[in-house]
Design a protein around this motif. Structure first.
Motif, PDB file in Angstrom:
ATOM      1  N   TYR A  75      25.010 -43.846 -44.141  1.00  0.00           N
ATOM      2  CA  TYR A  75      24.275 -44.916 -43.457  1.00  0.00           C
ATOM      3  C   TYR A  75      23.138 -44.282 -42.693  1.00  0.00           C
ATOM      4  N   ASP A  76      21.936 -44.670 -43.038  1.00  0.00           N
ATOM      5  CA  ASP A  76      20.748 -44.132 -42.409  1.00  0.00           C
ATOM      6  C   ASP A  76      19.787 -45.287 -42.208  1.00  0.00           C
ATOM      7  N   SER A  77      19.674 -45.760 -40.977  1.00  0.00           N
ATOM      8  CA  SER A  77      18.839 -46.914 -40.713  1.00  0.00           C
ATOM      9  C   SER A  77      18.236 -46.807 -39.313  1.00  0.00           C
ATOM     10  N   PRO A  78      17.257 -45.921 -39.152  1.00  0.00           N
ATOM     11  CA  PRO A  78      16.646 -45.738 -37.830  1.00  0.00           C
ATOM     12  C   PRO A  78      16.058 -47.031 -37.293  1.00  0.00           C
ATOM     13  N   GLY A  79      16.204 -47.224 -35.998  1.00  0.00           N
ATOM     14  CA  GLY A  79      15.587 -48.361 -35.332  1.00  0.00           C
ATOM     15  C   GLY A  79      16.424 -49.624 -35.270  1.00  0.00           C
ATOM     16  N   VAL A  80      17.563 -49.664 -35.954  1.00  0.00           N
ATOM     17  CA  VAL A  80      18.387 -50.872 -35.873  1.00  0.00           C
ATOM     18  C   VAL A  80      19.391 -50.724 -34.727  1.00  0.00           C
ATOM     19  N   SER A  81      19.871 -51.833 -34.247  1.00  0.00           N
ATOM     20  CA  SER A  81      20.885 -51.815 -33.196  1.00  0.00           C
ATOM     21  C   SER A  81      22.199 -51.300 -33.767  1.00  0.00           C
ATOM     22  N   PRO A  82      22.992 -50.632 -32.942  1.00  0.00           N
ATOM     23  CA  PRO A  82      24.296 -50.153 -33.429  1.00  0.00           C
ATOM     24  C   PRO A  82      25.183 -51.313 -33.885  1.00  0.00           C
ATOM     25  N   THR A  83      25.985 -51.061 -34.891  1.00  0.00           N
ATOM     26  CA  THR A  83      26.972 -52.023 -35.384  1.00  0.00           C
ATOM     27  C   THR A  83      28.336 -51.569 -34.899  1.00  0.00           C
ATOM     28  N   ARG A  84      29.020 -52.427 -34.184  1.00  0.00           N
ATOM     29  CA  ARG A  84      30.359 -52.093 -33.698  1.00  0.00           C
ATOM     30  C   ARG A  84      31.372 -52.384 -34.785  1.00  0.00           C
ATOM     31  N   LEU A  85      32.322 -51.460 -34.922  1.00  0.00           N
ATOM     32  CA  LEU A  85      33.386 -51.586 -35.906  1.00  0.00           C
ATOM     33  C   LEU A  85      34.727 -51.470 -35.200  1.00  0.00           C
ATOM     34  N   LYS A  86      35.730 -52.119 -35.773  1.00  0.00           N
ATOM     35  CA  LYS A  86      37.092 -52.051 -35.243  1.00  0.00           C
ATOM     36  C   LYS A  86      37.992 -51.540 -36.354  1.00  0.00           C
ATOM     37  N   VAL A  87      38.770 -50.511 -36.062  1.00  0.00           N
ATOM     38  CA  VAL A  87      39.687 -49.964 -37.061  1.00  0.00           C
ATOM     39  C   VAL A  87      40.828 -50.961 -37.269  1.00  0.00           C
ATOM     40  N   LEU A  88      40.980 -51.413 -38.508  1.00  0.00           N
ATOM     41  CA  LEU A  88      42.082 -52.306 -38.857  1.00  0.00           C
ATOM     42  C   LEU A  88      43.283 -51.496 -39.317  1.00  0.00           C
ATOM     43  N   THR A  89      43.029 -50.518 -40.199  1.00  0.00           N
ATOM     44  CA  THR A  89      44.090 -49.620 -40.666  1.00  0.00           C
ATOM     45  C   THR A  89      43.481 -48.255 -40.949  1.00  0.00           C
ATOM     46  N   SER A  90      44.308 -47.255 -40.871  1.00  0.00           N
ATOM     47  CA  SER A  90      43.887 -45.918 -41.289  1.00  0.00           C
ATOM     48  C   SER A  90      45.107 -45.204 -41.839  1.00  0.00           C
ATOM     49  N   GLU A  91      44.872 -44.447 -42.899  1.00  0.00           N
ATOM     50  CA  GLU A  91      45.948 -43.692 -43.539  1.00  0.00           C
ATOM     51  C   GLU A  91      45.313 -42.439 -44.130  1.00  0.00           C
ATOM     52  N   GLY A  92      45.699 -41.290 -43.633  1.00  0.00           N
ATOM     53  CA  GLY A  92      45.085 -40.062 -44.113  1.00  0.00           C
ATOM     54  C   GLY A  92      43.599 -40.096 -43.853  1.00  0.00           C
ATOM     55  N   MET A  93      42.833 -40.005 -44.919  1.00  0.00           N
ATOM     56  CA  MET A  93      41.375 -40.003 -44.789  1.00  0.00           C
ATOM     57  C   MET A  93      40.760 -41.295 -45.331  1.00  0.00           C
ATOM     58  N   THR A  94      41.495 -42.408 -45.187  1.00  0.00           N
ATOM     59  CA  THR A  94      40.979 -43.724 -45.566  1.00  0.00           C
ATOM     60  C   THR A  94      41.020 -44.630 -44.349  1.00  0.00           C
ATOM     61  N   PHE A  95      40.015 -45.479 -44.265  1.00  0.00           N
ATOM     62  CA  PHE A  95      39.891 -46.375 -43.117  1.00  0.00           C
ATOM     63  C   PHE A  95      39.469 -47.750 -43.582  1.00  0.00           C
ATOM     64  N   ARG A  96      40.073 -48.769 -43.013  1.00  0.00           N
ATOM     65  CA  ARG A  96      39.613 -50.158 -43.187  1.00  0.00           C
ATOM     66  C   ARG A  96      39.114 -50.591 -41.817  1.00  0.00           C
ATOM     67  N   LEU A  97      37.842 -50.987 -41.776  1.00  0.00           N
ATOM     68  CA  LEU A  97      37.186 -51.309 -40.517  1.00  0.00           C
ATOM     69  C   LEU A  97      36.603 -52.715 -40.593  1.00  0.00           C
ATOM     70  N   ALA A  98      36.724 -53.468 -39.510  1.00  0.00           N
ATOM     71  CA  ALA A  98      36.115 -54.793 -39.433  1.00  0.00           C
ATOM     72  C   ALA A  98      34.799 -54.695 -38.687  1.00  0.00           C
ATOM     73  N   VAL A  99      33.808 -55.447 -39.131  1.00  0.00           N
ATOM     74  CA  VAL A  99      32.545 -55.530 -38.409  1.00  0.00           C
ATOM     75  C   VAL A  99      32.764 -56.491 -37.248  1.00  0.00           C
ATOM     76  N   VAL A 100      32.489 -56.007 -36.052  1.00  0.00           N
ATOM     77  CA  VAL A 100      32.640 -56.844 -34.853  1.00  0.00           C
ATOM     78  C   VAL A 100      31.369 -57.657 -34.682  1.00  0.00           C
ATOM     79  N   ARG A 101      31.517 -58.954 -34.672  1.00  0.00           N
ATOM     80  CA  ARG A 101      30.344 -59.842 -34.530  1.00  0.00           C
ATOM     81  C   ARG A 101      30.232 -60.320 -33.100  1.00  0.00           C
TER      82      ARG A 101
END
Length: 173
Positions: free
Chosen positions: A147-173
């Protein structure tokens, strides 16, 4: 029931989705095998949306190693009449319309977006619901950033699940 828009991606530990030549062959070498998250994404996928740069990869390696079949939409700014692979549906226009078409094609299941530009555009338009992210145990050192997008506002994410090196994240609106 309407499906979600899921940004599904594998990236290197140092944050790249393509190597210095924009190749993705390293993903197949670094893959530790199927994950529970990967199986869940595949089971819920109704349609797949990526950019034109992935057409060659999709032609050689069907999404999810061929374990999934369904509509594959290619977002392009080129004239869709100049299709290079007839098995894909070429779409263009505003990303909002393209994602809406993808959700229709998904038939109530999830629309998977992947690649570099398409998920970034969809995220910045407020269309991505979740990220399903696999971190590959490889360091590329350079290449195409996840993800490379200079100048945009940060996007907040919430970890829904994680296992090893996999992550499911929700976009916080």
């Amino acid at each position: 029931m309407t499906g979600k828009v899921i940004w599904h991606m594998t990236m290197s530990l140092d944050g790249f989705i393509g190597d210095r030549d924009d190749g993705v062959g390293w993903m197949f070498l670094a893959d530790g095998g199927p994950s529970g998250l990967g199986a869940e994404v595949v089971a819920n996928c109704g349609a797949f949306l990526c950019g034109g740069r992935l057409v060659e990869v999709m032609s050689e390696n069907r999404p999810y190693g061929g374990s999934w079949t369904g509509p594959i939409l290619i977002y392009t700014h080129k004239d869709p009449a100049t299709r290079v692979a007839p098995e894909f549906t070429y779409v263009s226009g505003d990303i909002r319309d393209v994602v809406a078409d993808g959700l229709k094609a998904a038939g109530g299941k999830d629309l998977i977006v992947t690649g570099g530009a398409v998920p970034r555009l969809a995220l910045e338009a407020g269309l991505v619901d979740e990220l399903a992210l696999h971190i590959a145990p490889v360091l590329l050192g350079e290449g195409t950033r996840f993800y490379d997008s200079p100048g945009v506002s940060p996007t907040r994410l919430k970890v829904l699940t994680s296992e090893g090196m996999t992550f499911r994240l929700a976009v916080v609106r």
